[in-house]
Design a protein around this motif. Structure first.
Motif, PDB file in Angstrom:
ATOM      1  N   ASN A   1     -15.457   9.446  -6.711  1.00  0.00           N
ATOM      2  CA  ASN A   1     -14.036   9.751  -8.004  1.00  0.00           C
ATOM      3  C   ASN A   1     -13.184   8.850  -8.186  1.00  0.00           C
ATOM      4  O   ASN A   1     -13.192   8.609  -9.988  1.00  0.00           O
ATOM      5  N   ARG A   2     -11.834   8.799  -7.838  1.00  0.00           N
ATOM      6  CA  ARG A   2     -11.341   8.255  -7.964  1.00  0.00           C
ATOM      7  C   ARG A   2     -11.366   7.503  -8.341  1.00  0.00           C
ATOM      8  O   ARG A   2     -10.907   6.432  -9.333  1.00  0.00           O
ATOM      9  N   CYS A   3     -12.367   6.532  -7.051  1.00  0.00           N
ATOM     10  CA  CYS A   3     -12.808   4.252  -7.687  1.00  0.00           C
ATOM     11  C   CYS A   3     -12.868   4.265  -9.483  1.00  0.00           C
ATOM     12  O   CYS A   3     -12.378   2.966 -10.050  1.00  0.00           O
ATOM     13  N   CYS A   4     -13.749   5.565  -9.028  1.00  0.00           N
ATOM     14  CA  CYS A   4     -14.742   5.539 -10.825  1.00  0.00           C
ATOM     15  C   CYS A   4     -13.110   5.106 -11.675  1.00  0.00           C
ATOM     16  O   CYS A   4     -13.411   4.232 -12.870  1.00  0.00           O
ATOM     17  N   TYR A   5     -12.648   6.560 -11.141  1.00  0.00           N
ATOM     18  CA  TYR A   5     -11.499   6.378 -13.197  1.00  0.00           C
ATOM     19  C   TYR A   5     -10.608   5.593 -12.870  1.00  0.00           C
ATOM     20  O   TYR A   5      -9.831   5.059 -13.814  1.00  0.00           O
ATOM     21  N   ILE A   6     -10.568   4.805 -11.462  1.00  0.00           N
ATOM     22  CA  ILE A   6      -9.016   3.646 -11.667  1.00  0.00           C
ATOM     23  C   ILE A   6      -9.868   2.735 -12.457  1.00  0.00           C
ATOM     24  O   ILE A   6      -8.979   2.182 -13.313  1.00  0.00           O
ATOM     25  N   LEU A   7     -10.657   2.621 -12.595  1.00  0.00           N
ATOM     26  CA  LEU A   7     -11.404   1.558 -13.837  1.00  0.00           C
ATOM     27  C   LEU A   7     -11.679   2.437 -15.071  1.00  0.00           C
ATOM     28  O   LEU A   7     -11.227   1.422 -16.341  1.00  0.00           O
ATOM     29  N   ILE A   8     -12.537   2.929 -14.810  1.00  0.00           N
ATOM     30  CA  ILE A   8     -12.335   4.227 -16.330  1.00  0.00           C
ATOM     31  C   ILE A   8     -11.123   3.803 -17.068  1.00  0.00           C
ATOM     32  O   ILE A   8     -11.122   3.750 -18.430  1.00  0.00           O
ATOM     33  N   ASN A   9      -9.953   4.541 -16.264  1.00  0.00           N
ATOM     34  CA  ASN A   9      -8.513   4.579 -17.170  1.00  0.00           C
ATOM     35  C   ASN A   9      -8.623   3.193 -17.804  1.00  0.00           C
ATOM     36  O   ASN A   9      -7.695   3.346 -18.910  1.00  0.00           O
ATOM     37  N   TYR A  10      -8.325   2.919 -16.785  1.00  0.00           N
ATOM     38  CA  TYR A  10      -7.648   1.170 -17.612  1.00  0.00           C
ATOM     39  C   TYR A  10      -8.485   0.392 -18.558  1.00  0.00           C
ATOM     40  O   TYR A  10      -8.236   0.384 -19.676  1.00  0.00           O
TER      41      TYR A  10
ATOM     42  N   LEU B   1       0.973  -1.090   0.555  1.00  0.00           N
ATOM     43  CA  LEU B   1       0.175   0.156  -0.030  1.00  0.00           C
ATOM     44  C   LEU B   1       0.703   1.479  -0.067  1.00  0.00           C
ATOM     45  O   LEU B   1       1.362   1.151   0.956  1.00  0.00           O
ATOM     46  N   LYS B   2       0.751   2.404  -1.367  1.00  0.00           N
ATOM     47  CA  LYS B   2       2.095   3.317  -0.585  1.00  0.00           C
ATOM     48  C   LYS B   2       0.593   4.915  -0.357  1.00  0.00           C
ATOM     49  O   LYS B   2      -0.289   4.644  -1.097  1.00  0.00           O
ATOM     50  N   VAL B   3       0.665   4.987  -0.109  1.00  0.00           N
ATOM     51  CA  VAL B   3       0.478   6.159   0.191  1.00  0.00           C
ATOM     52  C   VAL B   3       0.371   7.373  -0.181  1.00  0.00           C
ATOM     53  O   VAL B   3       1.942   7.802   0.582  1.00  0.00           O
ATOM     54  N   ASP B   4       0.521   7.992  -1.143  1.00  0.00           N
ATOM     55  CA  ASP B   4       1.389   9.499  -2.177  1.00  0.00           C
ATOM     56  C   ASP B   4       0.318  10.479  -1.353  1.00  0.00           C
ATOM     57  O   ASP B   4      -0.681  10.859  -1.575  1.00  0.00           O
ATOM     58  N   PHE B   5       0.919  11.604  -1.886  1.00  0.00           N
ATOM     59  CA  PHE B   5       0.736  12.692  -1.301  1.00  0.00           C
ATOM     60  C   PHE B   5       1.148  13.583  -2.507  1.00  0.00           C
ATOM     61  O   PHE B   5       1.257  14.448  -2.604  1.00  0.00           O
ATOM     62  N   GLY B   6      -0.508  12.810  -3.051  1.00  0.00           N
ATOM     63  CA  GLY B   6      -1.165  13.581  -4.696  1.00  0.00           C
ATOM     64  C   GLY B   6      -1.121  12.114  -5.110  1.00  0.00           C
ATOM     65  O   GLY B   6      -1.256  10.912  -4.853  1.00  0.00           O
ATOM     66  N   MET B   7      -2.145  12.486  -6.578  1.00  0.00           N
ATOM     67  CA  MET B   7      -2.697  11.198  -7.150  1.00  0.00           C
ATOM     68  C   MET B   7      -1.856  11.057  -7.873  1.00  0.00           C
ATOM     69  O   MET B   7      -0.898  11.494  -8.289  1.00  0.00           O
ATOM     70  N   VAL B   8      -1.790   9.058  -8.499  1.00  0.00           N
ATOM     71  CA  VAL B   8      -0.938   8.856  -9.215  1.00  0.00           C
ATOM     72  C   VAL B   8      -1.212   9.122 -10.543  1.00  0.00           C
ATOM     73  O   VAL B   8      -2.479   8.809 -11.347  1.00  0.00           O
ATOM     74  N   SER B   9      -0.608   8.713 -11.722  1.00  0.00           N
ATOM     75  CA  SER B   9      -0.798  10.067 -13.343  1.00  0.00           C
ATOM     76  C   SER B   9      -1.708   8.848 -13.266  1.00  0.00           C
ATOM     77  O   SER B   9      -2.606   9.446 -14.433  1.00  0.00           O
TER      78      SER B   9
END
Length: 185
Positions: A109-118, A21-29
């Motif tokens: 929203n990010r959970c949605c885009y994790i799938l949408i981008n893939y 698990l990576k806790v990034d201070f920012g969004m994964v590209s």
């Protein structure tokens, strides 16, 4: 800055066993495709957020688009009864946090885009983009049990947000969803 958490091997959470698990201070590209959000740029991700993000990042590589849509529906719309307890617990903790009213829409929203981008990167799965967004239209399937009630309320707020508006426009670009029962392989 990045903080790493090593997950313990667990027979109950097989998806976690090989994931750091990576806790990034920012969004994964790879998960930032037009998310219409500056939330992650200014706010570090909580462990609960990362559990959700890593969960979908793992399963998008392991399952078909149809299975992912059902997994997404089960977690967010049906209360997570068929989902790993750790993930459902992270969702419920996030939904009851002090800043849930503001934070949840960005996390969802990010959970949605994790799938949408893939799926966007795989033309055979483009059909799944409007399908995923379309399941949010059927509010009758929302669970109303105990802890899931707060998630339900936050999803209702999400449906009135700018983030959902952007998803709805994206759905129109990719077309209307097909019937869920149709086989997509």
């Amino acid at each position: 800055r990045r903080v790493l958490f090593r997950s313990a091997v667990s027979k109950n959470f097989s998806w976690v066993s090989s994931v750091t698990l990576k806790v990034d201070f920012g969004m994964v590209s790879e998960d930032s495709f037009n998310s219409s959000s500056n939330y992650s740029v200014y706010s570090p991700n909580s462990v609960e957020e990362e559990v959700l993000y890593q969960y979908f990042q793992y399963w998008r590589r392991e399952e078909s688009a149809q299975q992912l849509i059902e997994r997404f529906r089960s977690l967010f719309l049906e209360g997570g009864t068929d989902i790993d307890h750790r993930v459902a617990s992270a969702l419920f903790q996030l939904s009851t946090s002090i800043d849930a009213d503001e934070k949840f829409k960005y996390v969802f929203n990010r959970c949605c885009y994790i799938l949408i981008n893939y799926w966007y990167g795989q033309s055979r799965d483009h059909w799944a983009i409007p399908e995923l967004i379309g399941i949010l239209d059927n509010t009758a399937i929302f669970s109303s049990t105990g802890q899931a009630q707060q998630v339900r309320n936050l999803l209702r707020q999400f449906l009135a947000s700018e983030q959902y508006g952007a998803l709805d426009r994206l759905r129109k670009i990719f077309g209307e969803p097909k019937e869920i029962g149709r086989a997509h392989v």
